[in-house]
Design a protein around this motif. Structure first.
Motif, PDB file in Angstrom:
ATOM      1  N   VAL A  66       0.831  -1.207   0.000  1.00 37.25           N
ATOM      2  CA  VAL A  66       0.000   0.000   0.000  1.00 37.25           C
ATOM      3  C   VAL A  66       0.863   1.253   0.000  1.00 37.25           C
ATOM      4  O   VAL A  66       0.564   2.225  -0.711  1.00 37.25           O
ATOM      5  CB  VAL A  66      -0.956  -0.016   1.213  1.00 37.25           C
ATOM      6  N   VAL A  67       1.944   1.249   0.762  1.00 37.54           N
ATOM      7  CA  VAL A  67       2.834   2.419   0.788  1.00 37.54           C
ATOM      8  C   VAL A  67       3.457   2.646  -0.589  1.00 37.54           C
ATOM      9  O   VAL A  67       3.498   3.791  -1.091  1.00 37.54           O
ATOM     10  CB  VAL A  67       3.934   2.231   1.862  1.00 37.54           C
ATOM     11  N   LEU A  68       3.939   1.583  -1.223  1.00 39.92           N
ATOM     12  CA  LEU A  68       4.524   1.722  -2.561  1.00 39.92           C
ATOM     13  C   LEU A  68       3.482   2.173  -3.583  1.00 39.92           C
ATOM     14  O   LEU A  68       3.780   2.982  -4.473  1.00 39.92           O
ATOM     15  CB  LEU A  68       5.149   0.389  -2.992  1.00 39.92           C
ATOM     16  N   THR A  69       2.264   1.638  -3.460  1.00 44.18           N
ATOM     17  CA  THR A  69       1.205   2.039  -4.396  1.00 44.18           C
ATOM     18  C   THR A  69       0.846   3.506  -4.217  1.00 44.18           C
ATOM     19  O   THR A  69       0.637   4.233  -5.205  1.00 44.18           O
ATOM     20  CB  THR A  69      -0.040   1.165  -4.180  1.00 44.18           C
ATOM     21  N   LEU A  70       0.772   3.956  -2.968  1.00 40.83           N
ATOM     22  CA  LEU A  70       0.492   5.369  -2.713  1.00 40.83           C
ATOM     23  C   LEU A  70       1.583   6.248  -3.314  1.00 40.83           C
ATOM     24  O   LEU A  70       1.287   7.268  -3.962  1.00 40.83           O
ATOM     25  CB  LEU A  70       0.383   5.599  -1.208  1.00 40.83           C
ATOM     26  N   ALA A  71       2.833   5.863  -3.114  1.00 39.56           N
ATOM     27  CA  ALA A  71       3.934   6.641  -3.694  1.00 39.56           C
ATOM     28  C   ALA A  71       3.859   6.624  -5.215  1.00 39.56           C
ATOM     29  O   ALA A  71       4.106   7.649  -5.871  1.00 39.56           O
ATOM     30  CB  ALA A  71       5.271   6.076  -3.213  1.00 39.56           C
ATOM     31  N   TRP A  72       3.493   5.489  -5.799  1.00 41.00           N
ATOM     32  CA  TRP A  72       3.379   5.375  -7.254  1.00 41.00           C
ATOM     33  C   TRP A  72       2.298   6.303  -7.795  1.00 41.00           C
ATOM     34  O   TRP A  72       2.497   7.005  -8.796  1.00 41.00           O
ATOM     35  CB  TRP A  72       3.073   3.920  -7.608  1.00 41.00           C
ATOM     36  N   VAL A  73       1.148   6.322  -7.132  1.00 40.31           N
ATOM     37  CA  VAL A  73       0.051   7.180  -7.584  1.00 40.31           C
ATOM     38  C   VAL A  73       0.441   8.649  -7.485  1.00 40.31           C
ATOM     39  O   VAL A  73       0.173   9.451  -8.393  1.00 40.31           O
ATOM     40  CB  VAL A  73      -1.217   6.897  -6.752  1.00 40.31           C
ATOM     41  N   LEU A 298      -0.517 -10.172  -6.107  1.00 45.23           N
ATOM     42  CA  LEU A 298       0.576  -9.217  -5.928  1.00 45.23           C
ATOM     43  C   LEU A 298       1.578  -9.307  -7.072  1.00 45.23           C
ATOM     44  O   LEU A 298       2.059  -8.275  -7.569  1.00 45.23           O
ATOM     45  CB  LEU A 298       1.274  -9.476  -4.595  1.00 45.23           C
ATOM     46  N   MET A 299       1.901 -10.530  -7.485  1.00 45.91           N
ATOM     47  CA  MET A 299       2.848 -10.685  -8.596  1.00 45.91           C
ATOM     48  C   MET A 299       2.329 -10.018  -9.866  1.00 45.91           C
ATOM     49  O   MET A 299       3.043  -9.256 -10.534  1.00 45.91           O
ATOM     50  CB  MET A 299       3.093 -12.167  -8.866  1.00 45.91           C
ATOM     51  N   LEU A 300       1.073 -10.292 -10.199  1.00 45.60           N
ATOM     52  CA  LEU A 300       0.500  -9.747 -11.427  1.00 45.60           C
ATOM     53  C   LEU A 300       0.334  -8.235 -11.328  1.00 45.60           C
ATOM     54  O   LEU A 300       0.587  -7.497 -12.298  1.00 45.60           O
ATOM     55  CB  LEU A 300      -0.845 -10.416 -11.700  1.00 45.60           C
ATOM     56  N   PHE A 301      -0.062  -7.750 -10.163  1.00 45.12           N
ATOM     57  CA  PHE A 301      -0.242  -6.315  -9.966  1.00 45.12           C
ATOM     58  C   PHE A 301       1.086  -5.577 -10.095  1.00 45.12           C
ATOM     59  O   PHE A 301       1.151  -4.491 -10.684  1.00 45.12           O
ATOM     60  CB  PHE A 301      -0.853  -6.069  -8.592  1.00 45.12           C
ATOM     61  N   GLY A 302       2.161  -6.169  -9.568  1.00 40.54           N
ATOM     62  CA  GLY A 302       3.473  -5.542  -9.697  1.00 40.54           C
ATOM     63  C   GLY A 302       3.914  -5.430 -11.142  1.00 40.54           C
ATOM     64  O   GLY A 302       4.527  -4.427 -11.537  1.00 40.54           O
ATOM     65  N   VAL A 303       3.598  -6.433 -11.959  1.00 38.13           N
ATOM     66  CA  VAL A 303       3.933  -6.367 -13.380  1.00 38.13           C
ATOM     67  C   VAL A 303       3.126  -5.270 -14.064  1.00 38.13           C
ATOM     68  O   VAL A 303       3.658  -4.481 -14.861  1.00 38.13           O
ATOM     69  CB  VAL A 303       3.696  -7.733 -14.049  1.00 38.13           C
ATOM     70  N   LEU A 304       1.830  -5.196 -13.774  1.00 36.02           N
ATOM     71  CA  LEU A 304       0.978  -4.175 -14.384  1.00 36.02           C
ATOM     72  C   LEU A 304       1.461  -2.767 -14.055  1.00 36.02           C
ATOM     73  O   LEU A 304       1.416  -1.872 -14.886  1.00 36.02           O
ATOM     74  CB  LEU A 304      -0.466  -4.341 -13.903  1.00 36.02           C
ATOM     75  N   MET A 305       1.925  -2.570 -12.829  1.00 32.07           N
ATOM     76  CA  MET A 305       2.349  -1.246 -12.388  1.00 32.07           C
ATOM     77  C   MET A 305       3.808  -0.957 -12.707  1.00 32.07           C
ATOM     78  O   MET A 305       4.306   0.122 -12.370  1.00 32.07           O
ATOM     79  CB  MET A 305       2.137  -1.114 -10.875  1.00 32.07           C
ATOM     80  N   THR A 306       4.491  -1.909 -13.360  1.00 31.02           N
ATOM     81  CA  THR A 306       5.938  -1.808 -13.595  1.00 31.02           C
ATOM     82  C   THR A 306       6.672  -1.524 -12.292  1.00 31.02           C
ATOM     83  O   THR A 306       7.556  -0.670 -12.231  1.00 31.02           O
ATOM     84  CB  THR A 306       6.271  -0.715 -14.644  1.00 31.02           C
ATOM     85  N   MET A 307       6.291  -2.252 -11.239  1.00 34.17           N
ATOM     86  CA  MET A 307       6.948  -2.157  -9.932  1.00 34.17           C
ATOM     87  C   MET A 307       7.410  -3.546  -9.513  1.00 34.17           C
ATOM     88  O   MET A 307       6.658  -4.292  -8.880  1.00 34.17           O
ATOM     89  CB  MET A 307       6.001  -1.557  -8.892  1.00 34.17           C
ATOM     90  N   PRO A 308       8.632  -3.927  -9.880  1.00 37.26           N
ATOM     91  CA  PRO A 308       9.124  -5.261  -9.510  1.00 37.26           C
ATOM     92  C   PRO A 308       9.133  -5.507  -8.014  1.00 37.26           C
ATOM     93  O   PRO A 308       9.090  -6.665  -7.583  1.00 37.26           O
ATOM     94  CB  PRO A 308      10.555  -5.265 -10.083  1.00 37.26           C
ATOM     95  N   ALA A 309       9.189  -4.440  -7.209  1.00 35.16           N
ATOM     96  CA  ALA A 309       9.212  -4.619  -5.751  1.00 35.16           C
ATOM     97  C   ALA A 309       7.937  -5.305  -5.265  1.00 35.16           C
ATOM     98  O   ALA A 309       7.986  -6.170  -4.383  1.00 35.16           O
ATOM     99  CB  ALA A 309       9.385  -3.266  -5.060  1.00 35.16           C
ATOM    100  N   ILE A 310       6.781  -4.933  -5.836  1.00 33.81           N
ATOM    101  CA  ILE A 310       5.526  -5.558  -5.415  1.00 33.81           C
ATOM    102  C   ILE A 310       5.467  -7.000  -5.897  1.00 33.81           C
ATOM    103  O   ILE A 310       4.995  -7.893  -5.175  1.00 33.81           O
ATOM    104  CB  ILE A 310       4.335  -4.739  -5.936  1.00 33.81           C
TER     105      ILE A 310
END
Length: 334
Positions: A66-73, A298-310
């Motif tokens: 959630v923290v990484l997603t908030l920073a991404w947005v 989480l794996m698929l969401f990280g790929v969609l967001m181009t965030m390998p960390a997720i």
């Protein structure tokens, strides 16, 4: 010929033409495969070193996601000039995402080591104030479209934190799934804003990953919230299951043709009905099936967001689970 608007439109058109044949999120995911393989084989050692176990891994993974997603947005926001429509609900949707994320972070504030302001030295207090100013300034700058944009985003963040601190900790998996579905819907609603796809022109790769995201999210919710009861007679179950499958396939076809947000949400609901019906009809499901589906989300969401960390967090969650064959269980859902 040299008018500013013409030059900008030509540049945007060239960028859009390149984006149509370059699903960047897919190439990021493919290039990160060596990293994912390394995390998979070294995940057990990493989990032991950082102290994550079955009792706290969902909360830790959920909080970081959630923290990484908030920073991404926040960091990806602000470029409202690329929107194809002048009237948009995107600022309000982004504010809702910021609010939900802040609510979850506030409810789990004890899990975050935040420096205490009370009793700190004068220099430490100054550092804390500067850190908060930077965070609030970044959130405010994410929406400079109108004068009240920064106020709305900062207000959503502050109110979410305050409400979160006043309530008991929110369950991590439902909170993360809500954030995932909000962001996935935003990617479809305004793909050009998040550089997911330009001017709403999505390639088959974009559409396929969105469909997979909806399917995995629906399976996660069904496996974690529906109890296997062995209900529904076999004859009625077969008929209802095929009816739900046909409707789900029609929704998929309509979504591919229209790229419509309401159709996408309806398709997700149909996926959930198909999965929930399968779980409710079953006598039992494999242990931790819902956790496997959550890790896959989480794996698929990280790929969609181009965030390998997720994606890496999803792999760590998968590695921590007992050895089993969840793919057979996933196949039964369909």
């Amino acid at each position: 010929m040299f008018e500013d608007t013409l030059i900008v439109q030509s540049a945007i058109s060239a960028f859009n033409n390149a984006a149509l044949v370059a699903p960047a999120f897919l190439w990021w995911g493919l290039l990160a495969i060596p990293l994912f393989v390394l995390i998979y084989y070294c995940g057990t050692s990493a989990l032991a070193r950082i102290g994550w176990n079955e009792n706290n891994i969902n909360s830790r993974v959920g909080l970081i996601t959630v923290v990484l997603t908030l920073a991404w947005v926040v960091l990806f926001g602000g470029n409202y000039q690329v929107l194809r429509d002048s009237s948009t609900v995107l600022p309000f949707a982004v504010a809702a995402t910021v609010f939900v994320s802040a609510l979850f972070i506030g409810s789990w504030h004890k899990q975050i080591k935040v420096p205490a302001f009370r009793g700190a030295t004068r220099l430490r207090k100054f550092e804390i104030v500067v850190a908060w100013v930077i965070v609030l300034l970044a959130i405010g700058l994410s929406d400079m479209r109108v004068w009240w944009g920064p106020l709305m985003q900062i207000g959503a963040f502050v109110v979410g934190l305050l409400i979160g601190r006043a309530i008991r900790p929110v369950r991590p998996v439902p909170a993360v799934m809500i954030v995932i579905m909000i962001i996935t819907t935003l990617l479809l609603m305004q793909p050009e804003f998040f550089r997911f796809g330009q001017l709403g022109a999505l390639t088959p790769i974009h559409l396929m990953f969105l469909i997979l995201m909806a399917l995995v999210a629906a399976a996660t919710v069904a496996l974690r919230n529906i109890r296997p009861r062995g209900r529904i007679g076999h004859s009625a179950y077969v008929k209802l299951k095929w009816l739900a499958r046909i409707i789900a396939v029609l929704c998929m076809a309509l979504f591919v043709l229209t790229e419509s947000v309401p159709v996408f949400l309806g398709m997700t609901v149909m996926f959930f009905i198909v999965c929930a019906m399968s779980v409710w009809h079953s006598d039992s499901v494999i242990a931790h099936a819902g956790d496997y589906a959550f890790a896959l989300s989480l794996m698929l969401f990280g790929v969609l967001m181009t965030m390998p960390a997720i994606t890496a967090l999803g792999i760590l969650r998968w590695v921590d689970l007992p050895r089993a064959n969840p793919w057979r269980q996933f196949g039964r859902l369909l």
